[in-house]
Design a protein around this motif. Structure first.
Motif, short mmCIF file in Angstrom:
data_model
loop_
_atom_site.label_atom_id
_atom_site.label_comp_id
_atom_site.label_asym_id
_atom_site.label_seq_id
_atom_site.Cartn_x
_atom_site.Cartn_y
_atom_site.Cartn_z
N VAL A 154 0.85 -1.20 0.00
CA VAL A 154 0.00 0.00 0.00
C VAL A 154 0.88 1.25 0.00
O VAL A 154 2.04 1.20 0.42
N SER A 155 0.33 2.32 -0.53
CA SER A 155 1.12 3.56 -0.55
C SER A 155 0.32 4.74 0.00
O SER A 155 0.84 5.85 0.10
N ASN A 156 -0.92 4.49 0.38
CA ASN A 156 -1.74 5.61 0.87
C ASN A 156 -1.54 5.83 2.38
O ASN A 156 -2.48 5.83 3.15
N TYR A 157 -0.32 5.94 2.75
CA TYR A 157 -0.03 6.23 4.17
C TYR A 157 0.59 7.61 4.27
O TYR A 157 1.09 8.16 3.28
N GLN A 158 0.52 8.19 5.50
CA GLN A 158 1.19 9.48 5.70
C GLN A 158 2.28 9.33 6.76
O GLN A 158 2.06 8.69 7.78
N GLN A 159 3.39 9.95 6.46
CA GLN A 159 4.52 9.89 7.39
C GLN A 159 4.78 11.28 7.97
O GLN A 159 4.72 12.27 7.23
N THR A 160 5.03 11.36 9.25
CA THR A 160 5.54 12.62 9.82
C THR A 160 6.88 12.27 10.49
O THR A 160 7.32 11.13 10.42
N GLU A 161 7.47 13.25 11.16
CA GLU A 161 8.75 13.03 11.86
C GLU A 161 8.66 11.87 12.84
O GLU A 161 9.64 11.19 13.08
N ASN A 162 7.47 11.68 13.43
CA ASN A 162 7.40 10.63 14.44
C ASN A 162 6.14 9.76 14.37
O ASN A 162 5.72 9.18 15.37
#
Ligand code: 0A1
Ligand code: ZN
Length: 869
Positions: A72-80
């Protein structure tokens, strides 16, 4: 201060996790700068909701995410964080990522310690390994496969049982571990390296054989035996005292050189700071032997109190730490001298916990607000937490307490629970209302118990009144009355015990729950002397208007050894505090009067040698500091020295007798030898201070003839105190002998760091360039910089502010390398509340400088922002 304000987490905001993970399959392919981690989790939605899955992660390079085998690629990443939206209620999540152990100087997550891979996941280090629900109430079973080069990493270890292993091309190999117990990710561990291995076995009370394995640096095998023996003692003790048996087939301990704390209780695979494992007579002191036994036991006891029943959230840390410290204290008391142990526990409370409660870091044993969890592994949570458990033990009695423990495990085995759950189990098993007692968990600060009394000679009655007083602390204005158990007895003027109550008891326990309570005793022939707070039955400050004579009587005649020691300490501290503002002659008179009161102690035959040595030891500067609201640093330091010297001179001959009277035996860590060394080396200190001209000879003889580190180090300590040139000479010899042994050298760094000398900062700067010193190793930093800031009173508190600036400069550097250690060493700088106004300003100025640092860690931010007005 830096402008980005980190998030404050609140205990009252607790919410159950949105998802649970019940099984984890981890695969590590170890490589220094790019270790590959594959984490396959079995995830279930917790409750009816459609919120996304939000995982914690820090410093992770994400390669891929699969759900049920589909990328899957519909994820969101932040710093943590990593947020994944999915409709599934039950799914397999596969995350592949890369981490860099080599550049990880924080020593959290996966890092390299002198060439070996190891992990530290408590409190929130697992998120530096992979994206995960990094919270203690998510419990899962773990299967772990480790792949690495076989030559450099012959040992590949993780939690649980080794279930499989094999060879791979290019001289690689793999090992698979499976842990049958559910655990939170903070108890996960991985170690890979080449070690020497010490093996043994333990047969449990039910007849199961447990393999014991102790891994140490190559060449250190002979220094591992004491730790292994301690482990076996702890295992047996927990069976006989608490009925608790070990539950896996193997128990492993690995000693590593780079470690932030003492040790870590990872399930079946403890990781230890090598300082708390390695010992032999030449390199370790009696104190080291003691500490190793205590820390080994502490981590072992966590297997039940912490691992089998764990914390629901990190605000509940004292659930496992207070209880486990109490258990290790009981164990240590059983293994050696109970009174010396108790005195040691109380010293920690008075020197450090009272200081914390008087500072801007004041917090209840169950904190309400946290920015950086690592800042809450404190003497309050641990040691005051243990005192709270001890009060329960006192209030319920041993039988009642053990019944409570039994119910606690019956109810909560395998779960993540709260401090309230623990107290409820104690309450239900004993049918005792503990609702007011619970306030100890929510209220910070050191209570004061003011005791007054009166005697009516015509009615022959004696009345004693106890009043509890609570002042506002930096974190809390409103205070409530607590339940305070106060054990005491009454002495008549012939130092005989007065019988109290119908049961002909001689010791009474008052449960102080109102703000004021009085007791009346009848048929009392003369005004009694109260001997109060036996065994330090509550972590409070006691206030009773003792006369010097009364204190002398308690010291000589109390039935309670703790009260005897405490009375002696009060005699000393009253004398020291009263010196301020007196003429020289008045000072002399008052010192002589106090010193004379200790003559009978030197001769006493009704106390152990160990207790005698404790009574004859002056209260530390830190203890004296805590007894005052505002402190004249230089004056207090001077006054303490005056009394020290007077004791040395007055009893010169006695010290020589004490020094010479014990026959020397080859070193063994045995109670009778330990107490003899303690007394002999105390006498050596006093002899040195007394200025006797032939003492140099004694020092040299002991230094050259010592077959153990306790005696060698005692010479250095004494020489340092005597301000002798000899100190420098012996320090040089010591360094030549031990320069290849960093653990031993730490003792040398520390001695240098707390030496009073005008050029101390130049000396420390020079030592920072020593080939064994590195800012990356917490033991080195603690020994040199930590010792200076915590214990070098004249250097740190130099009125020109140079000591504060020196520490601040260092912390600004350390902030980048290891924020956790930086935040520990800043402690003396944030405790400016009791010092004079000039120093307060100097300290605050340095705090502001650190606060302005770019890239300030949350650890330092939290402490500095609280501490600045
Ligand atoms: N649970 C351990 C203490 C510990 C806490 C944090 C650590 O690293 C950040 C390491 C150890 C104990 O009580 O012994
Ligand atoms: Zn612990």
């Amino acid at each position: 201060m830096s402008t980005i304000i980190p998030e404050i987490k609140k205990r009252s905001d607790y919410q159950q996790p949105d998802f649970l993970i019940n099984h984890v399959d981890l695969e590590f392919t170890l490589a220094e700068t790019s270790t590959k981690v594959i984490c396959v989790s079995q995830v279930t939605r917790n409750g009816l909701h459609n919120r996304p899955l939000i995982l914690d992660g820090e410093g992770i390079e994400l390669l891929s995410v699969h759900i049920n085998g589909i990328e899957v690629s519909n994820y969101q990443q932040t710093e943590n964080s990593l947020t994944i939206d999915t409709d599934s209620n039950e799914f397999e999540l596969r995350i592949v990522n890369i981490i860099n152990p080599k550049d990880n100087s924080s020593l959290e997550g996966l890092y390299l310690s002198a060439g070996a891979y190891c992990t530290q996941c408590e409190a929130e280090g697992f998120r530096k390994i992979t994206y995960f629900l990094d919270r203690p109430d998510v419990l899962a079973k773990y299967d772990v496969t480790i792949i690495a080069d076989k030559k450099n990493f012959p040992f590949l270890l993780s939690n649980g049982n080794k279930v499989d292993s094999g060879e791979l091309p290019d001289s690689m190999h793999w090992v698979k571990w499976s842990d049958p117990f559910n655990k939170p990710c903070y108890l996960f561990a991985l170690v890979a390296g080449d070690f020497d291995l010490l093996e043994d076995q333990f047969v449990t009370q039910s007849g199961r054989t447990i393999a014991l394995e102790l891994f140490v640096d190559k060449g250190m095998l002979s220094r591992g035996q004491h730790a292994l023996d301690s482990l076996k003692k702890a295992m047996r003790w927990d069976e006989t005292e608490f009925g608790l048996e070990y539950d896996l087939d193997i128990y492993m301990i690995v000693a590593v050189d780079f470690f932030n704390m003492g040790a870590m209780e990872n399930k079946g695979l403890n990781v230890f700071n090598s300082k708390f494992v390695l010992a032999d007579a030449q390199t370790a002191t009696d104190e080291d032997y003691f500490n190793i036994e205590a820390v080994i036991a502490h981590e072992y006891f966590h297997n039940w109190t912490g691992n089998r029943v764990t914390c629901r959230d990190w605000f509940q840390l004292s659930l496992k730490e207070g209880l486990t410290v109490f258990r290790d204290q009981q164990f240590s008391a059983d293994m050696s001298s109970p009174i010396v142990n108790r005195i040691q526990n109380v010293r920690i409370i008075r020197e450090r916990q009272f200081a914390e409660d008087a500072s801007t870091m004041s917090h209840p044993i169950r904190p309400d607000e946290v920015i950086e969890m690592n800042n809450f592994y404190t003497v309050t949570v641990y040691d005051k937490g243990a005192e709270v458990i001890r009060m329960l033990f006192t209030l319920l009695g041993k039988t009642g307490f053990l019944a409570g423990i039994k119910l606690y495990f019956k109810r909560f085995d395998g779960q993540a629970v709260t401090c309230d759950d623990f107290v409820q189990a104690m309450q239900d098993a004993n049918d005792k209302d503990l609702s007011q007692f619970r306030r100890w968990y929510s209220q910070s600060g050191t209570p004061k118990v003011v005791v007054t009394d009166s005697y009516d000679p015509s009615a022959k009655t004696y009345q004693i009144t106890f009043e509890q007083q609570h002042s506002a602390t930096f974190d809390q204005n409103e205070k409530q009355d607590l339940v305070i158990p106060i054990q005491f007895s009454l002495l008549n003027d012939k130092l005989e015990l007065i019988k109290l109550g119908d049961a002909k008891q001689q010791q009474k326990m008052l449960e102080l729950h109102d703000s004021k309570q009085s007791l009346e005793f009848k048929n009392i022939d003369s005004k009694p002397i109260p001997s109060l707070l036996h065994g330090f039955s509550a972590p409070v400050k006691l206030d009773y208007p003792y006369s010097q004579q009364q204190l002398g009587n308690v010291m000589l005649g109390s039935p309670d050894e703790f009260a005897r020691w405490d009375a002696g300490q009060k005699l000393f501290s009253d004398c020291i505090h009263d010196l301020a503002g007196k003429t020289q002659q008045q000072q002399k008179d008052s010192i002589n009067q106090t010193v004379a009161m200790f003559e009978p102690i030197i001769e006493a035959t009704d106390i152990s040698l160990a207790l005698k040595a404790e009574i004859l030891t002056l209260p530390s500067f830190e203890t004296l500091f805590q007894q005052m609201d505002t402190v004249d640093i230089d004056g207090l330091n001077q006054s303490r020295k005056l009394l020290f010297k007077a004791l040395a001179q007055k009893f010169q001959n006695n010290w020589l007798t004490q020094y010479s009277k014990f026959e020397k035996q080859p070193y063994a860590y045995q109670a009778n030898q330990v107490e003899q060394r303690k007394m002999r080396n105390l006498a050596l200190k006093y002899l040195t201070l007394s200025g006797q001209h032939d003492v140099e000879q004694l020092l040299i003889e002991q230094f050259n003839g010592a077959d153990n580190m306790t005696d060698s180090l005692a010479v250095l300590g004494a020489a340092q105190l005597g301000d002798l040139d000899l100190f420098e000479k012996l320090m040089l010899l010591f360094e030549q002998k031990w320069h290849n042994d960093p653990l031993v050298l730490d003792k040398w760094f520390a001695l240098h760091a707390n030496t009073e000398r005008p050029d101390i900062l130049a000396r420390i700067s020079m030592l920072m360039g020593h080939s064994q010193f590195t800012i990356n190793n917490p033991n080195r930093v603690r020994a040199l910089i930590g010792t200076f800031s915590f214990f070098n009173v004249s250097g740190f508190h130099n009125i020109d502010g140079s000591g504060y600036k020196f520490v601040a400069d260092y912390l600004i550097k350390l902030n980048e390398v290891n924020p956790q250690i930086a935040a520990r060493i800043i402690t003396p700088l944030i405790q400016w509340q009791k010092v004079d106004k000039v120093r307060q300003q100097l300290m605050q100025h340095q705090l502001m400088r650190i606060g302005d640092t770019k890239g300030l860690s949350n650890d330092l931010f939290e402490k500095i922002s609280k501490s600045l007005p």
